[in-house]
Design an enzyme around this catalytic site. Sequence first.
Site, short mmCIF file in Angstrom:
data_model
loop_
_atom_site.label_atom_id
_atom_site.label_comp_id
_atom_site.label_asym_id
_atom_site.label_seq_id
_atom_site.Cartn_x
_atom_site.Cartn_y
_atom_site.Cartn_z
NE ARG A 121 4.83 -8.21 -14.16
CZ ARG A 121 4.00 -7.45 -13.47
NH1 ARG A 121 2.74 -7.38 -13.83
NH2 ARG A 121 4.41 -6.77 -12.44
CD GLU A 149 -9.76 -13.96 -14.71
OE1 GLU A 149 -8.61 -14.18 -14.33
OE2 GLU A 149 -10.04 -13.64 -15.87
CB ALA A 158 -0.91 -0.01 1.21
CD GLU A 203 -0.15 -13.59 -9.51
OE1 GLU A 203 -0.17 -13.43 -10.76
OE2 GLU A 203 0.22 -12.71 -8.72
CB SER A 206 1.39 -4.10 -15.31
OG SER A 206 1.04 -3.92 -13.98
CG LEU A 207 -4.05 -6.23 -14.66
CD1 LEU A 207 -4.77 -7.09 -13.63
CD2 LEU A 207 -4.88 -6.12 -15.94
CB CYS A 225 -4.03 -9.64 39.62
SG CYS A 225 -3.58 -8.43 38.36
CG ASP A 266 -0.15 -0.01 -4.72
OD1 ASP A 266 0.79 -0.33 -5.46
OD2 ASP A 266 -1.09 -0.77 -4.41
CE LYS A 284 -3.94 -6.98 -9.00
NZ LYS A 284 -2.73 -7.56 -8.46
S1 IVH Z 1 -4.60 -10.52 -15.93
C1 IVH Z 1 -2.97 -8.52 -19.60
N1 IVH Z 1 -5.82 -11.76 -13.97
O1 IVH Z 1 -1.90 -8.95 -11.15
C2 IVH Z 1 -3.56 -8.85 -18.26
N2 IVH Z 1 -3.71 -10.75 -13.53
O2 IVH Z 1 -1.31 -6.10 -11.21
C3 IVH Z 1 -2.59 -9.53 -17.38
N3 IVH Z 1 -2.95 -11.07 -11.22
O3 IVH Z 1 0.76 -9.13 -13.40
C4 IVH Z 1 -3.01 -9.82 -16.03
N4 IVH Z 1 -4.64 -12.28 -10.53
O4 IVH Z 1 0.45 -11.06 -11.73
C5 IVH Z 1 -4.73 -11.05 -14.35
N5 IVH Z 1 -6.98 -12.93 -12.35
C6 IVH Z 1 -5.91 -12.24 -12.73
C7 IVH Z 1 -4.87 -11.95 -11.82
C8 IVH Z 1 -3.78 -11.20 -12.26
C9 IVH Z 1 -3.48 -11.74 -10.20
C10 IVH Z 1 -1.67 -10.34 -11.16
C11 IVH Z 1 -0.74 -10.60 -12.30
C12 IVH Z 1 -0.51 -9.27 -12.92
C13 IVH Z 1 -0.80 -8.34 -11.80
C14 IVH Z 1 -1.15 -6.97 -12.27
#
Ligand code: IVH
Length: 706
Positions: A145, A122, A43, A185, A91-92, A444, A46, A124
């Site tokens: 990655r 989904e 956090a 993952e 990444s996301l 006590c 971020d 994470k």
């Molecule tokens: S999709 C092009 N789906 O989150 C899209 N990522 O912050 C690629 N991660 O690098 C990622 N759960 O390591 C995707 N259900 C999920 C995920 C997921 C965990 C991780 C992944 C990614 C990171 C991005």
Amino acid sequence: MSSGESSARTPHHLVARVETLRTQLAYHNERYHTLDDPEISDADYDDLVRELRSLEAEYPELATDTSPTQQVGAATSATFDPVVHRVPMMSLDNAMNRDELVAWAERVVKGLDGQVPTFVCELKFDGLAMSIRYENGQFVQAATRGDGMVGEDVTANVATIADIPHRLSKPSGNDVPAVVEVRGEVYMGTSAFERLNERTVAAGDKPFANPRNSAAGSLRQKDPNKTAERELSFWAYQLGDVDGGPVFSSHADTLAWVGELGFPANEHVQRFPSIDEVAAHCLHWRDYRHMLDYEIDGIVIKVDDPVQQHLLGSTSRAPRWAIAYKFPPEERTTALLDISVSVGRTGRATPFAVLDPVFVGGSTVGMATLHNREQVAVKDVRPGDMVIVRKAGDVIPEVVGPAPLNKRPRGSVAWEFPVNCPSCGVALILPDGEADTRCFNTACPAKQVAKIAYFATRGGMDIEGLGEQMVEKLIDADLIADAADLYSLTVEQLVALDRIGVTSATNLVDSIRESKARPLQKFMRSLGIRHFGPAASQALAAEFRTLDAIMGQTTEELAAVDGVGGVIASTISEWFAAPENRAFVERFRDAGLNFGDPKEAARAAEAKALTPQSLTGKTVVVTGAVPGYTREQAAEAITLRGGKSPGSVSKKTLALVVGDHAGASKLAKAEALGVPLVAVTDFEELLATGEVPRVELLETDVDEPT
Ligand code: IVH
């Protein structure tokens, strides 16, 4: 353009701030990605990224291609061979709240010329991204990655992960493609993590901070045999390079196909037609994330249709068709101001941290537990340190360990556990072989306050308005010395105390009077006998029905009751054998408390003899309303047939009976553990047969907690 060439309109201090942020982020990236030894919480990391990103957005002249905001992950290390990703691993982008999620959906709809797409959600997973390559169905390579373009070859280590097939299964309707990269993952489940840390501590090593770090460390082992011992797992979420695969019409179909190839399919994939439903789904998982046996840090939302994904495209680091909704942080860094010790009702002396208040896990935390003497030593935290604080779900906040050691003030010394009880001054004792240091002084004051407050808690005698502060006040005024004294308190005595009005005094006296009728099991557990918790008191009350019957049993007879072990049985026998405890109990009888009804006991014995014992040894949990039964009657119908009906779902639960307004947490737990659900209409069949009726539960009316 570099930040040094920024235009005249950029304030000077911001140019410097951007430089500082970039230097810090480069440092923390290296600690996290390459060294697997992060110094700050995710956090806090971020926050740095967000600050830099917003400065770059406001002052575009400061943006550079090499800024950490433009990069994915970190460069590779020298230990493992580089692997060039044929399809980059992206990444996301993150959404930190509902508004950011809705704003993303609006951008998506705009990008699709006004079409509202179907979203697929989904979990994470909190682990490490991995790309696993198969050629002609054979596992050939696994790569991290890295920076998104070049990762590290960890094939030998990943080959030890049981979830990852060495040969792909043939999917229905088509052949195994010539090339397929499954991305997902690698993670360590929570219980595997706990087992690992038990072993690590037993071997005298420093425990791992969290499952993610230990998964990362496990993958970086030079010896794959070490990795094999670590119980790693894998969830797939995307395809990379594919040659010869089918054309999919949705992302959800892609995931199903990956399941057919032989990967474990995560069951919490759900499609939604609107972002409002997506947002509700995210909030649901924010509250129930701890029901899972693995850690998640958010929900990933993707546009389901591959054609629409293609239309939306990607930026240099992340697709526009997906976003990560991040849960509020459960770990934060803050200053440890002091360490104190509190003494509880059993005399246990618990060290706790006094913190510079910090917002974590959804609330502001100013105190956090340090568990016991050894934990303070193992974690080696000292007043003045910056520490990582964790607050997960309903669990009490705890100090995980120090943040960067280099911030420790010069000359700081290790904290020492106090020699004497902070309340009564008598020497504290750490019994041989135990973890907890205790105050053994029966008089006590801290113990007495905690005992009376425990007597009055919600799960016990449920006396409203009688918290620790009120108890302290009553003891200080010499109105009570123990819990039995509560029943002679009067409104007049209370109003004579400082700052207690007639209304609250009357309410308290009323609430104390009402507590006299609480069921026997509540009264028994409120006595605060060591080891004697809600489950054992419930079991004894159900078996013997009256306190006199229980007091009349031998240790062996008590221990024979299901749910009461030998340790509990002997503590109870010893406790009731002590004359001062017997006298204490008799004072409650004189005050008119419910000791159980002997006539009721006889009736129950007779009913049990006449009923077939269809549920012997089985556990059935009921949630929500069952028509024709009160809550107690439903539980009794189960125990009458030899079964058990505890208040919570566990692995041992035969079935969860789901009535109207069922509790969402019980449902989620049953779902997570694979416990079958039974509709109320099938409750009687379950009672009669002792088997789970084979019918699908169609609809449930779930009450979300408010
Ligand atoms: S999709 C092009 N789906 O989150 C899209 N990522 O912050 C690629 N991660 O690098 C990622 N759960 O390591 C995707 N259900 C999920 C995920 C997921 C965990 C991780 C992944 C990614 C990171 C991005």
